[in-house]
Design an enzyme around this catalytic site. Structure first.
Site, PDB file in Angstrom:
ATOM      1  N   GLY A 191       0.798  -1.228   0.000  1.00 43.28           N
ATOM      2  CA  GLY A 191       0.000   0.000   0.000  1.00 43.28           C
ATOM      3  C   GLY A 191       0.824   1.268   0.000  1.00 43.28           C
ATOM      4  O   GLY A 191       0.829   1.992   0.992  1.00 43.28           O
ATOM      5  N   ASN A 219      -5.419   0.643 -23.413  1.00 41.61           N
ATOM      6  CA  ASN A 219      -5.708   1.697 -22.441  1.00 41.61           C
ATOM      7  C   ASN A 219      -7.213   1.725 -22.183  1.00 41.61           C
ATOM      8  O   ASN A 219      -8.016   1.758 -23.113  1.00 41.61           O
ATOM      9  CB  ASN A 219      -5.229   3.043 -22.998  1.00 41.61           C
ATOM     10  CG  ASN A 219      -5.210   4.104 -21.911  1.00 41.61           C
ATOM     11  OD1 ASN A 219      -6.213   4.364 -21.244  1.00 41.61           O
ATOM     12  ND2 ASN A 219      -4.046   4.707 -21.717  1.00 41.61           N
ATOM     13  N   ALA A 220      -7.583   1.716 -20.900  1.00 40.40           N
ATOM     14  CA  ALA A 220      -9.011   1.685 -20.549  1.00 40.40           C
ATOM     15  C   ALA A 220      -9.753   2.872 -21.167  1.00 40.40           C
ATOM     16  O   ALA A 220     -10.921   2.749 -21.543  1.00 40.40           O
ATOM     17  CB  ALA A 220      -9.176   1.678 -19.034  1.00 40.40           C
ATOM     18  N   GLN A 245      -9.657  -0.405 -11.835  1.00 37.10           N
ATOM     19  CA  GLN A 245      -8.739  -0.648 -10.729  1.00 37.10           C
ATOM     20  C   GLN A 245      -7.314  -0.267 -11.124  1.00 37.10           C
ATOM     21  O   GLN A 245      -6.330  -0.897 -10.767  1.00 37.10           O
ATOM     22  CB  GLN A 245      -8.854  -2.109 -10.282  1.00 37.10           C
ATOM     23  CG  GLN A 245      -8.148  -2.458  -8.988  1.00 37.10           C
ATOM     24  CD  GLN A 245      -8.873  -2.107  -7.705  1.00 37.10           C
ATOM     25  OE1 GLN A 245      -9.094  -2.946  -6.877  1.00 37.10           O
ATOM     26  NE2 GLN A 245      -9.226  -0.852  -7.515  1.00 37.10           N
ATOM     27  N   THR A 246      -7.221   0.810 -11.924  1.00 35.64           N
ATOM     28  CA  THR A 246      -5.904   1.418 -12.109  1.00 35.64           C
ATOM     29  C   THR A 246      -5.569   2.112 -10.795  1.00 35.64           C
ATOM     30  O   THR A 246      -6.425   2.268  -9.934  1.00 35.64           O
ATOM     31  CB  THR A 246      -5.953   2.482 -13.231  1.00 35.64           C
ATOM     32  OG1 THR A 246      -6.886   3.499 -12.834  1.00 35.64           O
ATOM     33  CG2 THR A 246      -6.386   1.885 -14.558  1.00 35.64           C
ATOM     34  N   HIS A 262      -5.597   6.814  -7.836  1.00 38.51           N
ATOM     35  CA  HIS A 262      -5.446   7.702  -6.665  1.00 38.51           C
ATOM     36  C   HIS A 262      -4.173   8.535  -6.785  1.00 38.51           C
ATOM     37  O   HIS A 262      -4.053   9.584  -6.196  1.00 38.51           O
ATOM     38  CB  HIS A 262      -5.421   6.875  -5.365  1.00 38.51           C
ATOM     39  CG  HIS A 262      -4.150   6.117  -5.176  1.00 38.51           C
ATOM     40  ND1 HIS A 262      -3.910   4.885  -5.751  1.00 38.51           N
ATOM     41  CD2 HIS A 262      -3.016   6.419  -4.504  1.00 38.51           C
ATOM     42  CE1 HIS A 262      -2.699   4.471  -5.420  1.00 38.51           C
ATOM     43  NE2 HIS A 262      -2.140   5.387  -4.674  1.00 38.51           N
ATOM     44  N   TYR A 318      -1.842   6.227 -13.378  1.00 40.01           N
ATOM     45  CA  TYR A 318      -2.774   6.131 -14.504  1.00 40.01           C
ATOM     46  C   TYR A 318      -2.047   6.580 -15.770  1.00 40.01           C
ATOM     47  O   TYR A 318      -1.594   7.720 -15.875  1.00 40.01           O
ATOM     48  CB  TYR A 318      -3.999   7.022 -14.252  1.00 40.01           C
ATOM     49  CG  TYR A 318      -5.117   6.775 -15.239  1.00 40.01           C
ATOM     50  CD1 TYR A 318      -6.178   5.924 -14.921  1.00 40.01           C
ATOM     51  CD2 TYR A 318      -5.099   7.378 -16.500  1.00 40.01           C
ATOM     52  CE1 TYR A 318      -7.189   5.683 -15.833  1.00 40.01           C
ATOM     53  CE2 TYR A 318      -6.109   7.132 -17.417  1.00 40.01           C
ATOM     54  CZ  TYR A 318      -7.149   6.292 -17.075  1.00 40.01           C
ATOM     55  OH  TYR A 318      -8.153   6.050 -17.982  1.00 40.01           O
ATOM     56  N   TYR A 332     -14.001   1.048  -6.802  1.00 42.31           N
ATOM     57  CA  TYR A 332     -13.435   0.073  -5.879  1.00 42.31           C
ATOM     58  C   TYR A 332     -12.289   0.649  -5.031  1.00 42.31           C
ATOM     59  O   TYR A 332     -11.252   0.031  -4.862  1.00 42.31           O
ATOM     60  CB  TYR A 332     -12.985  -1.178  -6.640  1.00 42.31           C
ATOM     61  CG  TYR A 332     -12.783  -2.388  -5.741  1.00 42.31           C
ATOM     62  CD1 TYR A 332     -13.552  -2.558  -4.594  1.00 42.31           C
ATOM     63  CD2 TYR A 332     -11.825  -3.343  -6.026  1.00 42.31           C
ATOM     64  CE1 TYR A 332     -13.363  -3.636  -3.752  1.00 42.31           C
ATOM     65  CE2 TYR A 332     -11.632  -4.437  -5.195  1.00 42.31           C
ATOM     66  CZ  TYR A 332     -12.405  -4.569  -4.056  1.00 42.31           C
ATOM     67  OH  TYR A 332     -12.208  -5.643  -3.214  1.00 42.31           O
ATOM     68  N   CYS A 377     -11.212 -14.985   5.760  1.00 44.59           N
ATOM     69  CA  CYS A 377     -12.586 -15.098   5.283  1.00 44.59           C
ATOM     70  C   CYS A 377     -13.418 -14.028   5.974  1.00 44.59           C
ATOM     71  O   CYS A 377     -12.956 -13.424   6.937  1.00 44.59           O
ATOM     72  CB  CYS A 377     -13.181 -16.474   5.583  1.00 44.59           C
ATOM     73  SG  CYS A 377     -13.513 -16.737   7.323  1.00 44.59           S
TER      74      CYS A 377
HETATM   75  P1  NAD Z   1      -0.810  -0.925  -9.242  1.00 46.41           P
HETATM   76  O1  NAD Z   1      -0.074   0.344  -9.420  1.00 46.41           O
HETATM   77  O2  NAD Z   1      -0.063  -2.131  -8.778  1.00 46.41           O
HETATM   78  O3  NAD Z   1      -1.515  -1.360 -10.632  1.00 46.41           O
HETATM   79  C1  NAD Z   1      -2.211  -0.459 -11.469  1.00 46.41           C
HETATM   80  C2  NAD Z   1      -2.325  -1.088 -12.851  1.00 46.41           C
HETATM   81  O4  NAD Z   1      -3.121  -0.247 -13.686  1.00 46.41           O
HETATM   82  C3  NAD Z   1      -0.979  -1.251 -13.555  1.00 46.41           C
HETATM   83  O5  NAD Z   1      -0.812  -2.579 -13.991  1.00 46.41           O
HETATM   84  C4  NAD Z   1      -1.064  -0.279 -14.729  1.00 46.41           C
HETATM   85  O6  NAD Z   1      -0.353  -0.725 -15.871  1.00 46.41           O
HETATM   86  C5  NAD Z   1      -2.544  -0.226 -14.988  1.00 46.41           C
HETATM   87  N1  NAD Z   1      -2.978   1.001 -15.673  1.00 46.41           N
HETATM   88  C6  NAD Z   1      -2.641   2.283 -15.373  1.00 46.41           C
HETATM   89  N2  NAD Z   1      -3.256   3.141 -16.210  1.00 46.41           N
HETATM   90  C7  NAD Z   1      -4.013   2.396 -17.043  1.00 46.41           C
HETATM   91  C8  NAD Z   1      -4.902   2.709 -18.111  1.00 46.41           C
HETATM   92  N3  NAD Z   1      -5.129   3.976 -18.466  1.00 46.41           N
HETATM   93  N4  NAD Z   1      -5.512   1.687 -18.753  1.00 46.41           N
HETATM   94  C9  NAD Z   1      -5.292   0.388 -18.404  1.00 46.41           C
HETATM   95  N5  NAD Z   1      -4.456   0.041 -17.397  1.00 46.41           N
HETATM   96  C10 NAD Z   1      -3.838   1.026 -16.717  1.00 46.41           C
HETATM   97  O7  NAD Z   1      -2.044  -0.604  -8.265  1.00 46.41           O
HETATM   98  P2  NAD Z   1      -2.857  -1.643  -7.342  1.00 46.41           P
HETATM   99  O8  NAD Z   1      -2.057  -2.001  -6.146  1.00 46.41           O
HETATM  100  O9  NAD Z   1      -3.393  -2.738  -8.211  1.00 46.41           O
HETATM  101  O10 NAD Z   1      -4.050  -0.732  -6.828  1.00 46.41           O
HETATM  102  C11 NAD Z   1      -5.019  -0.219  -7.706  1.00 46.41           C
HETATM  103  C12 NAD Z   1      -5.888   0.765  -6.969  1.00 46.41           C
HETATM  104  O11 NAD Z   1      -6.714   0.117  -5.995  1.00 46.41           O
HETATM  105  C13 NAD Z   1      -5.110   1.797  -6.176  1.00 46.41           C
HETATM  106  O12 NAD Z   1      -5.648   3.077  -6.406  1.00 46.41           O
HETATM  107  C14 NAD Z   1      -5.302   1.391  -4.748  1.00 46.41           C
HETATM  108  O13 NAD Z   1      -5.206   2.467  -3.828  1.00 46.41           O
HETATM  109  C15 NAD Z   1      -6.696   0.839  -4.765  1.00 46.41           C
HETATM  110  N6  NAD Z   1      -6.954  -0.077  -3.636  1.00 46.41           N
HETATM  111  C16 NAD Z   1      -8.204  -0.541  -3.412  1.00 46.41           C
HETATM  112  C17 NAD Z   1      -8.466  -1.416  -2.355  1.00 46.41           C
HETATM  113  C18 NAD Z   1      -9.818  -1.933  -2.069  1.00 46.41           C
HETATM  114  O14 NAD Z   1     -10.019  -2.657  -1.109  1.00 46.41           O
HETATM  115  N7  NAD Z   1     -10.780  -1.629  -2.878  1.00 46.41           N
HETATM  116  C19 NAD Z   1      -7.460  -1.838  -1.533  1.00 46.41           C
HETATM  117  C20 NAD Z   1      -6.211  -1.369  -1.782  1.00 46.41           C
HETATM  118  C21 NAD Z   1      -5.965  -0.516  -2.842  1.00 46.41           C
END
Ligand code: NAD
Length: 522
Positions: free
Chosen positions: A19, A210-211, A231-232, A235, A241, A290, A378
């Site tokens: 994190g 790219n999304a 889920q890019t 943040h 991103y 998410y 769980c």
């Molecule tokens: P990460 O940096 O490991 O992965 C992000 C991925 O997104 C990378 O593989 C990157 O290539 C891809 N990406 C970036 N821009 C893109 C685009 N325009 N199109 C397609 N792909 C793209 O991040 P992570 O650890 O997987 O976390 C993702 C997000 O989830 C973070 O913002 C994080 O804070 C958040 N998060 C959510 C929870 C939850 O419980 N919901 C928990 C922890 C983190």
């Protein structure tokens, strides 16, 4: 030590567990001092840890926690990124995320289970179904957290279509068997998704792209997924991103060359993707955010309706939090995976009527590779946690388990967190930012006799945005432990029920009426 095991931590050399910069100890010198203090700690003493550094050992009593931890707390007016990270650079504090600085992180099993649970709750709420058979989920990001999406979807029998701009992320998830196949192009991806959905066959498809290009194109073709999310790492605008028209390497060069222009490009692309998600939502897809702050970034980029996309907690997780259920976990201190297998069997025997729990335990035992000490996670609720804890303690006492079990949980839980952009978004009574609850939670767990208790600031949604608490209780097979387990594993989720009852959730009020704790009335 387990948190910093190279199999568990993202960057152990720098004490970073997960994190962003979530650490387990402030420095290696501080780590050595903590370990030294723990090794010599008596059964009636308590070690105090202030932001990753041991600051005192005090005489307490056998039922008191052995360790009390507070991480990253600053006076509210000083709780900005700018001030916090300056204090951190001066060595005065440490960012502990949620389970990094409270020593109960167990690797990617946590996010896999969280995503599984979110998608299962979505299936129940939106489709009245137990699984995702015959449904498909469009999302982006195959990174550390996002990489759990394809496997969580197929574990629920559904079809995942995940777009990532980085070929390495796709390859890594194929190799780890979190992703089934990579499509050659969009036509190929859509054809595979359509076939698997029609045949109600579980499948996950990755697409390099790219999304912000792919999502609008799907909309233009009038194709509507059942579920859509992102889920890019949105943040973090500077690195999380990748804007349209760039590979990862080109983005790095553009960022270094002109950061302001790069940031503008990122915001433009996020706005394009957000509008595409809103259009798919309008056409019938179930959209959700998410926890990556995508909506805030989109709104700042000019998408006024970005918050029409619901957050995942209010919509899917809150009904579970309201009845004291949340992510619960246990770690085998023996290091022997047979101990976890025995507890898997215990859960299947003890909670016979819970088909959803049984499904997760079976799938996890088949598919999850342990990292560091064997562990299991769980969702478990009020009443069940206490029952489970007693049974595990019995198994340790009888020698069926070969060593004590550490039982803990995420701070992302029912009564232990105030985080208005995530866990406490849109509370029924508007109490999103009220942070008395996590402090009461920690105090209650201390009074109940948990083995270690922690209070943190800034986990999940960042500095200034959250206050949360954690606990771990060790089942060592003794009668003393059994009493502490009974109190702690009852009171901790009980406070979650009380917190949601106070906010007026009907299910919580109903449960509180039948509970062992009392909510005083007039
Ligand atoms: P990460 O940096 O490991 O992965 C992000 C991925 O997104 C990378 O593989 C990157 O290539 C891809 N990406 C970036 N821009 C893109 C685009 N325009 N199109 C397609 N792909 C793209 O991040 P992570 O650890 O997987 O976390 C993702 C997000 O989830 C973070 O913002 C994080 O804070 C958040 N998060 C959510 C929870 C939850 O419980 N919901 C928990 C922890 C983190």
């Amino acid at each position: 030590m387990n948190n910093l095991d190279p199999e568990v931590a993202r960057d152990p050399d720098h004490l970073v567990v997960y994190g962003g910069r979530g650490k387990a100890a402030r420095s290696w010198a501080a780590f050595d001092t903590i370990v030294g203090a723990l090794r010599s700690l008596a059964d009636d003493e308590t070690l105090l840890v202030q932001s990753g550094k041991a600051v005192g050992v005090f005489a307490t009593h056998r039922d008191a926690p052995r360790v009390l931890i507070v991480n990253a707390m600053v006076v509210p007016k000083w709780a900005t990124d700018e001030i916090f990270w300056e204090l951190e650079a001066r060595g005065l504090t440490m960012y502990g995320q949620m389970t990094a600085g409270s020593w109960i992180y167990i690797g990617t099993q946590g996010i896999l289970q969280g995503t599984f649970e979110t998608l299962a709750a979505l299936a129940r709420a939106e489709f009245g179904a137990d699984d995702l058979a015959g449904r498909w989920f469009l999302s982006s990001g195959l990174g550390e957290m996002g990489g759990a999406q394809p496997l969580a979807t197929t574990m629920l029998g559904g079809v995942a279509f995940i777009v990532d701009v980085d070929p390495r992320a796709i390859r890594r998830r194929l190799e780890g068997k979190y992703l089934d196949v990579q499509a050659t192009d969009l036509d190929d991806a859509l054809a595979r998704v359509r076939r698997a959905t029609e045949e109600r066959r579980a499948l996950s498809v990755g697409l390099l792209g790219n999304a912000a290009d792919v999502f609008p194109e799907i909309g233009r073709r009038n194709i509507v997924p059942d579920i859509v999310s992102d889920q890019t790492a949105a943040h973090d605008l500077m690195v999380g991103y990748i804007p349209q028209g760039h590979t990862v390497e080109q983005a790095a060069r553009a960022r270094a060359h002109d950061p302001a222009a790069y940031r503008h490009e990122v915001q433009t692309s996020i706005a394009v993707e957000a509008r595409a998600i809103l259009a798919l939502q309008e056409a019938g897809a179930k959209a959700f955010d998410y926890g990556n702050n995508f909506r805030t970034q989109a709104r700042e980029a000019g998408v006024a309706k970005a918050f029409d996309i619901p957050g995942y907690v209010p919509r899917y997780i809150r009904p579970m939090f309201a009845v004291g259920s949340g992510p619960f976990r246990w770690v085998a201190l023996s290091g022997d995976s047979a101990d976890i297998a025995r507890i898997d069997r215990l859960v299947l025997e003890e909670f016979v009527g819970d088909g959803h729990l049984a499904r997760w335990i079976r799938l996890a035992s088949e598919r999850v590779k342990f990292q560091g000490l064997p562990a299991r996670i769980c969702y478990m609720g009020y009443g069940d946690r206490e029952r489970f804890g007693h049974r595990v303690n019995d198994l340790v006492g009888s020698g069926e388990l070969t060593a004590p079990i550490a039982i803990g949980r995420d701070h992302h839980d029912t009564g232990s967190v105030a985080s208005p952009y995530r866990e406490t978004e849109a509370m029924r009574d508007g109490s999103d930012a009220i942070a008395d609850w996590p402090i009461l939670n920690a105090l209650l767990n201390v009074a109940s006799g948990a083995t270690w208790v922690s209070v943190h600031h800034g986990g999940g949604t960042g500095i200034g945005n959250s206050i949360h608490a954690g606990l771990v209780i060790v089942a060592d097979g003794t009668e003393e432990a059994d009493r502490r387990i009974g109190r702690t594993l009852h009171n901790d989720p009980g406070l979650g029920v009380a917190r949601h009852a106070d906010a007026g959730y009907p299910a919580s009020l109903e449960l509180a009426r039948r509970a062992k704790f009392r909510i005083p009335g007039p």
